[in-house]
Design a protein around this motif. Sequence first.
Motif, short mmCIF file in Angstrom:
data_model
loop_
_atom_site.label_atom_id
_atom_site.label_comp_id
_atom_site.label_asym_id
_atom_site.label_seq_id
_atom_site.Cartn_x
_atom_site.Cartn_y
_atom_site.Cartn_z
N GLN A 132 7.02 25.11 14.83
CA GLN A 132 8.14 25.07 13.94
C GLN A 132 9.04 25.89 14.05
O GLN A 132 10.03 25.56 13.92
CB GLN A 132 6.97 24.99 12.37
CG GLN A 132 6.69 24.12 12.09
CD GLN A 132 5.48 24.17 10.77
OE1 GLN A 132 4.83 25.73 11.19
NE2 GLN A 132 4.61 23.57 10.24
N ILE A 133 8.59 27.53 14.59
CA ILE A 133 9.37 28.33 14.85
C ILE A 133 10.95 27.83 15.66
O ILE A 133 11.88 28.43 15.03
CB ILE A 133 8.89 29.41 15.12
CG1 ILE A 133 8.38 29.92 14.48
CG2 ILE A 133 9.99 30.75 15.84
CD1 ILE A 133 7.19 31.16 14.74
N VAL A 134 10.40 27.45 16.79
CA VAL A 134 11.20 27.04 17.65
C VAL A 134 12.25 25.51 16.84
O VAL A 134 13.53 25.36 17.49
CB VAL A 134 11.03 26.11 18.95
CG1 VAL A 134 11.70 25.13 19.90
CG2 VAL A 134 9.99 27.44 20.51
N ALA A 135 11.64 24.80 16.41
CA ALA A 135 12.18 23.41 15.36
C ALA A 135 13.46 24.31 14.75
O ALA A 135 14.53 23.84 14.61
CB ALA A 135 11.85 22.87 14.89
N GLU A 136 13.44 25.27 14.25
CA GLU A 136 14.31 26.10 13.17
C GLU A 136 15.18 27.12 13.84
O GLU A 136 16.43 26.55 12.77
CB GLU A 136 13.04 26.92 12.69
CG GLU A 136 13.05 26.86 10.78
CD GLU A 136 11.83 28.07 10.38
OE1 GLU A 136 11.82 29.08 10.64
OE2 GLU A 136 10.46 27.56 9.91
N ILE A 137 14.84 27.65 14.87
CA ILE A 137 15.95 28.30 15.65
C ILE A 137 16.75 26.90 16.69
O ILE A 137 17.92 27.17 16.74
CB ILE A 137 15.79 29.05 16.70
CG1 ILE A 137 14.62 29.98 15.71
CG2 ILE A 137 16.63 29.63 17.34
CD1 ILE A 137 13.73 31.02 15.87
N LEU A 138 16.29 26.06 17.01
CA LEU A 138 16.55 25.29 18.01
C LEU A 138 16.93 23.64 17.89
O LEU A 138 17.55 22.74 18.83
CB LEU A 138 16.44 25.03 19.55
CG LEU A 138 16.11 26.67 20.26
CD1 LEU A 138 14.91 26.62 21.21
CD2 LEU A 138 17.50 27.58 20.66
N LEU B 193 11.40 22.32 24.58
CA LEU B 193 10.97 23.03 24.65
C LEU B 193 9.37 23.69 24.36
O LEU B 193 9.62 25.20 24.97
CB LEU B 193 12.35 23.79 23.31
CG LEU B 193 13.62 23.71 23.92
CD1 LEU B 193 14.69 23.10 22.20
CD2 LEU B 193 14.32 23.65 24.99
N THR B 194 8.70 24.27 23.14
CA THR B 194 7.91 24.57 23.49
C THR B 194 6.81 24.33 24.19
O THR B 194 6.26 25.88 24.75
CB THR B 194 7.41 24.54 21.66
OG1 THR B 194 7.83 24.86 20.67
CG2 THR B 194 6.12 24.97 21.50
N ILE B 195 6.73 23.06 24.92
CA ILE B 195 6.31 23.41 25.84
C ILE B 195 6.43 23.74 27.18
O ILE B 195 6.09 24.63 28.24
CB ILE B 195 5.65 21.84 26.30
CG1 ILE B 195 5.08 21.17 25.82
CG2 ILE B 195 5.26 21.58 28.13
CD1 ILE B 195 5.42 19.67 25.23
N MET B 196 7.70 24.49 27.11
CA MET B 196 8.69 24.88 28.01
C MET B 196 8.73 26.24 28.17
O MET B 196 8.41 26.92 28.58
CB MET B 196 10.19 24.42 28.31
CG MET B 196 10.60 22.58 28.62
SD MET B 196 12.53 22.55 28.78
CE MET B 196 13.49 23.94 30.01
#
Length: 75
Positions: free
Chosen positions: A24-30, A38-41
């Motif tokens: 969710q944090i990655v989704a909010e930013i990117l 991206l989270t997996i990477m």
Amino acid sequence: LIACVWILSGLLFKLFFITDRHKQIVAEILGQEYSQVLTIMIGIGEIFLGIWVMIGLLPRMTAVVQIVLIATMNI
């Protein structure tokens, strides 16, 4: 100990998704579209960083990389 934190964080929170918080944090930013990939990477990068810490190769460079990563995660 530090290596274990990086490896466990990468495995549990970013690859096994034991909680959706990091995604969710990655989704909010990117953006939502690529948040899972991206989270997996990011998780794979954290695992490699943990291995780097365990190996002990170029310890000052490892410390600098960790400081920069943690600082950028908290901007």
